[in-house]
Design an enzyme around this catalytic site. Sequence first.
Site, PDB file in Angstrom:
ATOM      1  N   ASP A 231       0.803  -1.220   0.000  1.00 44.94           N
ATOM      2  CA  ASP A 231       0.000   0.000   0.000  1.00 44.94           C
ATOM      3  C   ASP A 231       0.836   1.271   0.000  1.00 44.94           C
ATOM      4  O   ASP A 231       0.312   2.363  -0.216  1.00 44.94           O
ATOM      5  CB  ASP A 231      -0.967   0.017   1.190  1.00 44.94           C
ATOM      6  CG  ASP A 231      -0.269  -0.309   2.509  1.00 44.94           C
ATOM      7  OD1 ASP A 231       0.775   0.299   2.795  1.00 44.94           O
ATOM      8  OD2 ASP A 231      -0.764  -1.184   3.242  1.00 44.94           O
ATOM      9  N   HIS A 248       7.430  -7.462  -0.945  1.00 43.73           N
ATOM     10  CA  HIS A 248       6.433  -7.952  -1.898  1.00 43.73           C
ATOM     11  C   HIS A 248       6.124  -6.934  -2.979  1.00 43.73           C
ATOM     12  O   HIS A 248       5.109  -7.041  -3.662  1.00 43.73           O
ATOM     13  CB  HIS A 248       5.169  -8.380  -1.166  1.00 43.73           C
ATOM     14  CG  HIS A 248       5.382  -9.579  -0.298  1.00 43.73           C
ATOM     15  ND1 HIS A 248       4.467 -10.026   0.619  1.00 43.73           N
ATOM     16  CD2 HIS A 248       6.438 -10.441  -0.213  1.00 43.73           C
ATOM     17  CE1 HIS A 248       4.934 -11.100   1.238  1.00 43.73           C
ATOM     18  NE2 HIS A 248       6.132 -11.366   0.750  1.00 43.73           N
ATOM     19  N   GLY A 319       1.998  -6.849  13.297  1.00 38.36           N
ATOM     20  CA  GLY A 319       0.847  -7.051  12.434  1.00 38.36           C
ATOM     21  C   GLY A 319       1.046  -7.984  11.266  1.00 38.36           C
ATOM     22  O   GLY A 319       0.652  -7.660  10.150  1.00 38.36           O
TER      23      GLY A 319
END
Length: 399
Positions: A231, A248, A319
């Site tokens: 993001d 990624h 997370g």
Amino acid sequence: MAFWGWRAAAALRLWGRVVERVEAGGGVGPFQACGCRLVLGGRDDVSAGLRGSHGARGEPLDPARPLQRPPRPEVPRAFRRQPRAAAPSFFFSSIKGGRRSISFSVGASSVVGSGGSSDKGKLSLQDVAELIRARACQRVVVMVGAGISTPSGIPDFRSPGSGLYSNLQQYDLPYPEAIFELPFFFHNPKPFFTLAKELYPGNYKPNVTHYFLRLLHDKGLLLRLYTQNIDGLERVSGIPASKLVEAHGTFASATCTVCQRPFPGEDIRADVMADRVPRCPVCTGVVKPDIVFFGEPLPQRFLLHVVDFPMADLLLILGTSLEVEPFASLTEAVRSSVPRLLINRDLVGPLAWHPRSRDVAQLGDVVHGVESLVELLGWTEEMRDLVQRETGKLDGPDK
């Protein structure tokens, strides 16, 4: 003597390639092409590299024959970890009993390696905060996953009923993961670009966790941030690209799938937002953001983990479910004497099935866990000021 002179010259030329750094921008440098394998492999690999360029063992070097470029090393590829055997039920029932944030130290296990941790004693979240405050930890490596972005409104890929996969049911996907597989992308790129439109930088804003990582950088404590997220919120929060390893991939750049021509990510933004598949202006091939699909090699910067993790004196894991390799196994790359702090909903990965005595798990809501650490560090006011200042910049005077 002439024979050995030419061999020495060849070795020096090869060594000149090895010393270049991975961080050198613009394509694959010589270090990326040969250095990691040759340096880490030892003397046998160096001689093998020379033999590979000039024939079989014992063949004299031909002065008129130029050195050939050694083969590019195999960069790790993304794949999903197979589930491990479940831990005893009584163990998990003790840590999953409620949604309240709890903190505990994971019991010691037999660890083989330098700096054994069994004699160091257990740590708590407050102990980790005191180590940071005393600047006993000044080379912090951070690993983050989708869980730090859900408070920004981005759903977790793997959360049942709320993940991005569930928003793509309108497409005839053979299975959810197909959207990140090249064969399906070449067959039908539309589902991926529908997802890309939702995730493209500018649609979401960083949250407290991102700004905590920014504060670590501002204080000179952040060695590197390894993120699984695509993001781009780490960049938006103000963390420089030199401190990031976007394991990624990223929307900041894109590549034509046919002619391999590179493009800035902003060049395809208009097409993505208009629900058009971006095309290369030269060959009309599909231009794909540099997001790592399953089975694709990870970015070359991922090789920095070979240096970063042995140097780290604190590992923060925030997370992430630690289900995708090789990212998940990086948690084992720090020295066994180095504290590992997990702030996450659940106990996951090596911290669950291969714990160390200096592991600390702050389980529950990620933002609440980060806020607890910030309070123990005495950074609450600084954090509030940073969030207000940066949020004001993103909102702008007319918003």
